[in-house]
Design an enzyme around this catalytic site. Structure first.
Site, PDB file in Angstrom:
ATOM      1  N   GLY B  66       0.855  -1.180   0.000  1.00 11.76           N
ATOM      2  CA  GLY B  66       0.000   0.000   0.000  1.00 11.76           C
ATOM      3  C   GLY B  66       0.890   1.228   0.000  1.00 11.76           C
ATOM      4  N   THR B  87       3.201  -9.093  -1.331  1.00 12.40           N
ATOM      5  CA  THR B  87       1.872  -8.512  -1.157  1.00 12.40           C
ATOM      6  C   THR B  87       0.791  -9.483  -1.621  1.00 12.40           C
ATOM      7  OG1 THR B  87       0.404  -6.832  -2.055  1.00 12.40           O
ATOM      8  CG2 THR B  87       2.372  -7.292  -3.324  1.00 12.40           C
ATOM      9  N   LYS B  88      -0.359  -9.463  -0.940  1.00 15.29           N
ATOM     10  CA  LYS B  88      -1.419 -10.384  -1.372  1.00 15.29           C
ATOM     11  C   LYS B  88      -2.278  -9.777  -2.469  1.00 15.29           C
ATOM     12  CE  LYS B  88      -4.835  -9.261   2.200  1.00 15.29           C
ATOM     13  NZ  LYS B  88      -5.464  -9.686   3.455  1.00 15.29           N
ATOM     14  N   SER B  94      -4.241  -1.988  -3.569  1.00 20.26           N
ATOM     15  CA  SER B  94      -4.231  -1.956  -2.102  1.00 20.26           C
ATOM     16  C   SER B  94      -5.305  -0.997  -1.630  1.00 20.26           C
ATOM     17  CB  SER B  94      -2.876  -1.479  -1.598  1.00 20.26           C
ATOM     18  OG  SER B  94      -1.856  -2.286  -2.113  1.00 20.26           O
ATOM     19  N   PHE B 169     -10.011  20.510   6.297  1.00 17.96           N
ATOM     20  CA  PHE B 169     -10.311  19.161   6.755  1.00 17.96           C
ATOM     21  C   PHE B 169     -10.521  19.208   8.257  1.00 17.96           C
ATOM     22  CE2 PHE B 169     -10.346  15.933   3.646  1.00 17.96           C
ATOM     23  CZ  PHE B 169     -10.493  14.724   4.303  1.00 17.96           C
ATOM     24  N   ALA B 217       1.463 -13.513   3.110  1.00 19.16           N
ATOM     25  CA  ALA B 217       2.480 -13.656   4.163  1.00 19.16           C
ATOM     26  C   ALA B 217       1.876 -14.382   5.348  1.00 19.16           C
ATOM     27  CB  ALA B 217       2.987 -12.273   4.584  1.00 19.16           C
ATOM     28  N   GLN B 290     -11.350   3.915  15.109  1.00 20.09           N
ATOM     29  CA  GLN B 290     -12.038   5.152  14.722  1.00 20.09           C
ATOM     30  C   GLN B 290     -13.319   4.841  13.962  1.00 20.09           C
ATOM     31  OE1 GLN B 290     -10.481   8.005  11.665  1.00 20.09           O
ATOM     32  NE2 GLN B 290     -10.506   9.340  13.430  1.00 20.09           N
ATOM     33  N   HIS B 292     -15.764   6.429  11.550  1.00 21.54           N
ATOM     34  CA  HIS B 292     -15.930   7.564  10.647  1.00 21.54           C
ATOM     35  C   HIS B 292     -17.386   8.006  10.711  1.00 21.54           C
ATOM     36  CE1 HIS B 292     -16.045  10.002   7.043  1.00 21.54           C
ATOM     37  NE2 HIS B 292     -14.733   9.954   7.001  1.00 21.54           N
ATOM     38  N   LEU B 302     -17.895   4.425   2.413  1.00 20.26           N
ATOM     39  CA  LEU B 302     -17.498   5.693   3.006  1.00 20.26           C
ATOM     40  C   LEU B 302     -17.940   6.897   2.187  1.00 20.26           C
ATOM     41  CD1 LEU B 302     -15.735   6.955   5.210  1.00 20.26           C
ATOM     42  CD2 LEU B 302     -13.884   6.951   3.584  1.00 20.26           C
ATOM     43  N   GLU B 305     -14.700  12.650   4.238  1.00 20.17           N
ATOM     44  CA  GLU B 305     -14.771  13.868   5.049  1.00 20.17           C
ATOM     45  C   GLU B 305     -14.600  15.099   4.165  1.00 20.17           C
ATOM     46  OE1 GLU B 305     -12.419  13.381   8.445  1.00 20.17           O
ATOM     47  OE2 GLU B 305     -12.498  15.473   9.050  1.00 20.17           O
ATOM     48  N   ARG B 336     -13.112  13.657  14.158  1.00 21.56           N
ATOM     49  CA  ARG B 336     -14.036  12.578  13.833  1.00 21.56           C
ATOM     50  C   ARG B 336     -14.711  11.939  15.035  1.00 21.56           C
ATOM     51  NH1 ARG B 336     -10.785   9.458   9.095  1.00 21.56           N
ATOM     52  NH2 ARG B 336     -11.043  11.095   7.549  1.00 21.56           N
ATOM     53  N   HIS B 403     -13.664   2.618  10.623  1.00 18.83           N
ATOM     54  CA  HIS B 403     -12.954   3.167   9.473  1.00 18.83           C
ATOM     55  C   HIS B 403     -11.454   3.007   9.556  1.00 18.83           C
ATOM     56  CE1 HIS B 403     -12.048   5.845   6.230  1.00 18.83           C
ATOM     57  NE2 HIS B 403     -11.414   6.693   7.005  1.00 18.83           N
ATOM     58  N   ARG B 448      -7.559   9.758  15.140  1.00 17.85           N
ATOM     59  CA  ARG B 448      -6.791  10.253  13.995  1.00 17.85           C
ATOM     60  C   ARG B 448      -7.536  11.400  13.323  1.00 17.85           C
ATOM     61  NH1 ARG B 448      -6.790   9.502   8.470  1.00 17.85           N
ATOM     62  NH2 ARG B 448      -8.356   7.869   8.427  1.00 17.85           N
ATOM     63  N   SER B 453      -3.588  10.323   7.636  1.00 13.91           N
ATOM     64  CA  SER B 453      -3.166   8.942   7.414  1.00 13.91           C
ATOM     65  C   SER B 453      -2.249   8.815   6.210  1.00 13.91           C
ATOM     66  CB  SER B 453      -4.377   8.044   7.231  1.00 13.91           C
ATOM     67  OG  SER B 453      -3.954   6.738   6.961  1.00 13.91           O
ATOM     68  N   LEU B 454      -2.629   9.434   5.081  1.00 13.14           N
ATOM     69  CA  LEU B 454      -1.755   9.367   3.905  1.00 13.14           C
ATOM     70  C   LEU B 454      -0.407   9.992   4.241  1.00 13.14           C
ATOM     71  CD1 LEU B 454      -4.144  10.154   0.915  1.00 13.14           C
ATOM     72  CD2 LEU B 454      -3.074   8.007   1.473  1.00 13.14           C
TER      73      LEU B 454
END
Lengths: 250, 661
Positions: B66, B87-88, B94, B169, B217, B290, B292, B302, B305, B336, B403, B448, B453-454
């Site tokens: 990701g 990675t799966k 992702s 935000f 994994a 969290q 959302h 979702l 926001e 949030r 979320h 958060r 997050s990004l």
């Protein structure tokens, strides 16, 4: 391009002042070089702005040379001196602009490539620069896979998607259609769910929010679109569990 | 030095022959089997004769592709390390691709801004459970990270004068909360997540990163408390692969799927947390889940926001913009957890919408349709398909939905996984790193903020790469590994593949999800949590009685979903037990029977004359949970919060205070 217009005005105004011509030309090249160094500061990668800068710089150079040649014609006695000034000035212009270009984050101004992993949407905010300039390796079909294995693979790939909307939609679609698809249909479906880089695109095509690119139009896409409409109004709150595949329980 | 290594690597590649794998058709996926090794990858019999095991050697292995995993893999490859990414899912598939909001950074393009104000907002948003050194690191690096991403090729949305467009935000303010709403969320139209993945994946390929896509994994290879690699199942042919490496980075994402209704894709199954738990290491703060505020009622999809950032408002059955009462300043853009709690209170007090009065409405039809179409196009489709609503005419029914997981694998601000003892404090686990949602640095603490997050992904993905580059050099010799390392994982795999008990995977999963949803939701009470813990314990025991139906080994989705269920169960028991023990309300963890925050001092009153409580008597501390994965018994310990920033002069730490918006 208002800066450019301003400069044209300035130039035309200054043509009368031949004594100050050199200063004008140097000023032009400075502006061109500054524009390029600004490029470096804001690290802009929008190729529109880069195109403007290239235009401006190129025009500065051409104008500069043209003006110098005018000046050169007019003063024959000092031709040797003028030629020397001309070469020095050209060198100066070239050096400033080339170093400016090298400093800026140079990106090849690629023509609008229609890669199979991108397509034009409607959001004006999105220049799609990353999709055009960083192409991913093209998707290729798997050889030598039996239909059974292909179905198993496509089942996993339908259930495990990037976002919940596609997880629900594609796993319900797979439950209904995957086991009865013919080989060409399986290949179409494989391409549809594995080639696009952005999972959201598949969702927008299925919901008809955006037009489907030609490479994906076909039987399977039509089936998916129809399925998404949910004419039977069945509740679609979650992806189904796998028990429908368990032959032993049937 | 790096050039010599690169040259030797190129030569080594040419020398290697294709490895022998049983009954596999010639793979056309060149990316998957880029085998590298000073020793040729070999098939070993050390674990089991039924499952051929292939060994690989790398300088670094990243589990998960990701945003965080790709950033770490890219950073490591750029630094010259021979990196594998296991990675799966295909990298651009992702769960990061779902991110539509954006990345917070104090660039100051819309109004004057300072990263110290972002630091303050994040510390306050975490309800003072976040480690301030990690938050300092993240917010200070934010502008550099965004400019760096732009240099890599991410086409951020721009304002008319060519600067990066930044939108408002939740929870972001100016001047330490006194200057009004801040606009610091940078986005790429509505596909920030996809653009991030595409850019990082594309660039990492140029540095020759080896991708092992659709490899699940299974476990970490631990020896003497040091992590020596990962063991994984190749879905395409059912072979087992051991990736030996001096550095393993866990970036597997969150575990939303423990709940019945969540916004996460079906891939968010907490695989990394479970791998760490099975290795005997603790997970941190798992009770902080969290909710959302705006997930679509029913399906849980979702509604970003960003809608509220662009002007959307929440209304109750009386048509009132109720957020004005709960958060007078920030209103709909409050943090949030505040908004989730407000919606839940409105519903409980009888002002919910719909025939059962059990949700709220998000109104967007007062915004110009142009703005909706360009800045938030995905919303219209999602609302129509899953809620049957036309956003330009009607409001969308929404409900707080699971979320994000603030908790995860505990790390320091450099991305190294740590354990903790009261005598020795924090101790680094050699060879193991974590970043992204799977990790707990902890920058998000108890709650958060949106668009952080990004930022967390790119900053700590890069931090892991830098730390590894500081500690190791490419091409280092690996310490020896026992020939049968990982045999427990393969035995477990085999057991599940032929499991023939009485309860199906889907039944156990639904039981777990419903229990978590009913007993560990937005508002929690002691009695309900205790009941939930007992139920979860019983459900954990039913794992021994599981039944699977697919006995194959190639593309066995049933087996993978069962492995994922095992991982989810470990996360779920830790979550509910930690929540039951924590007797206070902080951030996303709300207790109806303990409504207040319990810090070492009472910050609602003047501090002079107060006595500092010892750690056993207050709750401003991290929970460290471990599980005996054979019995399902959870043990809880605690670890103090780091209250000092990295540089006290550059950025003063924020002392705790009452949190209001």
């Amino acid at each position: 391009m208002s800066i450019f217009d301003m400069l044209i005005q300035l130039l035309l105004f200054n043509i009368h002042f031949k004594n100050h011509l050199e200063e004008v030309i140097i000023a032009l090249t400075n502006i061109g070089a500054n524009y390029f160094s600004k490029l470096e500061d804001i690290s802009c990668c929008s190729h529109l702005l880069l195109r403007d800068c290239l235009w401006l710089a190129g025009t500065c150079v051409i104008l500069g040379h043209w003006l110098l040649s005018c000046q050169q014609e007019q003063s024959h006695q000092d031709s040797a001196v003028t030629r020397k000034k001309y070469t020095m000035l050209s060198a100066l212009v070239a050096k400033r602009l080339v170093s400016g270009v090298c400093q800026a984050s140079w990106r090849p101004a690629v023509a609008e490539l229609m890669t199979t992993r991108g397509y034009k949407g409607e959001a004006p905010d999105d220049s799609r620069g990353d999709l055009i300039e960083i192409p991913l390796p093209p998707w290729t079909e798997k050889d030598g896979e039996t239909m059974d294995i292909k179905r198993r693979r496509l089942l996993f790939q339908s259930r495990k998607r990037g976002m919940l909307e596609n997880c629900i939609l594609l796993s319900l679609f797979a439950k209904q259609y995957l086991n009865t698809m013919s080989e060409p249909q399986l290949r179409q479906y494989d391409r549809l769910i594995n080639e696009p880089s952005n999972d959201w695109d598949i969702y927008y095509w299925a919901t008809e929010a955006q037009p489907v690119p030609d490479v994906y139009t076909g039987e399977i896409m039509d089936l998916l679109k129809e399925f998404t409409k949910n004419r039977d109004q069945e509740q679609r709150l979650d992806a189904p569990n796998l028990e429908y595949l368990d032959k032993g329980s049937q | 030095m790096a050039a010599v290594c690169t040259a030797s690597r190129v030569l080594a590649k040419k020398v290697l022959s294709a490895k022998a794998l049983p009954a596999v058709s010639q793979s056309s996926r060149k990316l998957h089997f880029s085998i590298y090794g000073k020793n040729n990858s070999k098939v070993s019999d050390g674990i089991s004769t039924q499952y051929p095991v292939v060994d690989h050697e790398f300088d670094a292995v990243v589990v998960g592709a990701g945003g965080a995993g790709l950033r770490a893999a890219f950073g490591l490859s750029e630094a010259g390390f021979n990196t594998a990414c296991v990675t799966k899912l295909f990298p651009t598939r992702s769960h990061t691709v779902a991110a539509q909001g954006g990345i917070n950074a104090a660039l100051g393009n819309m109004e004057g801004d300072d990263w110290r104000w972002h630091f303050y907002d994040t510390v306050k948003g975490s309800d003072w459970l976040g480690d301030q050194d990690a938050i300092h690191y993240m917010t200070e690096q934010a502008p550099h990270a965004v400019v760096e991403l732009e240099n890599f090729g991410m086409p951020f949305s721009r304002t008319e004068d060519g600067k990066i467009y930044q939108r408002a935000f939740g929870g972001q303010s100016l001047k330490f909360g006194k200057g009004g709403q801040a606009h610091r969320c940078c986005c790429v139209a509505d596909r920030t997540g996809h653009s991030l993945l595409h850019t990082l994946y594309g660039r990492s390929l140029r540095y020759d990163t080896s991708y092992f896509v659709e490899y699940f994994a299974l476990d970490l290879l631990m020896e003497d408390g040091e992590c020596k690699g990962v063991i994984a199942l190749c879905m395409e042919d059912g072979s087992i692969h051991r990736f030996r490496s001096k550095n393993t980075v866990i970036a597997t994402g969150g575990y939303g799927r423990t709940y019945f209704s969540c916004t996460s894709a079906h891939t968010s199954t907490g695989d990394g947390n479970a791998m760490v738990t099975r290795a005997g290491l603790p997970c941190q703060d798992l009770e902080f889940v969290q909710f959302h505020p705006t997930g679509i009622y029913g399906a849980g999809c979702l509604i970003t926001e960003g809608c509220r950032g662009e002007g959307g408002i929440l209304i109750n059955s009386e048509g009132e913009r109720f957020m004005e009462r709960y958060a007078p300043n920030a209103k709909d853009l409050a943090s949030r957890d505040v908004v989730s709690r407000s919606i839940t209170i409105e519903i409980r007090e009888g002002r919910g919408c719909g025939p059962e009065k059990d949700h709220a409405y998000l109104q967007l039809h007062h915004l110009p349709p142009q703005q909706l179409a360009t800045r938030l196009p995905g919303i219209s489709e999602t609302a129509m398909i899953f809620a049957g609503v036309d956003v330009t005419k009607e409001p969308i029914p929404v409900l707080p939905t699971v979320h994000y997981n603030m908790g995860g694998v505990p790390t320091n601000y450099r991305g190294q996984v740590i354990t903790h003892t009261p005598e020795d404090g924090d101790k680094v686990v050699p060879g193991l790193f974590a970043c992204g949602e799977a990790a707990c640095a902890s920058v998000h603490g108890a709650n958060r903020l949106g668009a952080n997050s990004l930022l967390d992904l790119v900053v700590f993905g890069r931090a892991c790469a830098h730390t590894i580059a500081d500690i190791c050099t490419p091409g280092e010799k690996l310490s020896p590994l026992k020939p049968n390392a990982g045999e427990e994982s393969v035995a477990n795999l085999d057991k599940l593949r032929f499991a023939d008990g009485s309860m199906r995977t889907s039944e156990i999963r639904v039981n777990m999800q419903k229990t978590m949803q009913n007993h560990a939701a937005v508002f929690r009470t002691g009695k309900v949590l205790k009941e939930g813990c007992d139920k979860m314990d019983a459900i954990y025991q039913t794992l021994d009685d599981i039944k699977t139906f697919d006995r194959g080994i190639v593309w066995n989705t049933d087996l993978v979903e069962t492995l994922e269920l095992q991982n989810l169960m470990l996360n779920a028991v830790q979550t509910i037990n930690s929540a039951e023990q924590r007797q206070e309300s902080r951030g996303a963890h709300s207790r109806e029977d303990f409504k207040d925050r319990m810090d070492e001092l009472d910050y609602a009153k003047p501090l002079a004359g107060q006595v500092r409580k010892p750690m056993e008597e207050h709750w401003r501390k991290h929970t460290l949970s471990t599980v005996d994965h054979k019995t399902g018994k959870v043990t809880l310990k605690y670890r103090p919060v780091i209250d000092n920033s990295l540089d006290a002069e550059d950025c003063a730490a924020i002392p705790p205070a009452i949190r209001s918006y």
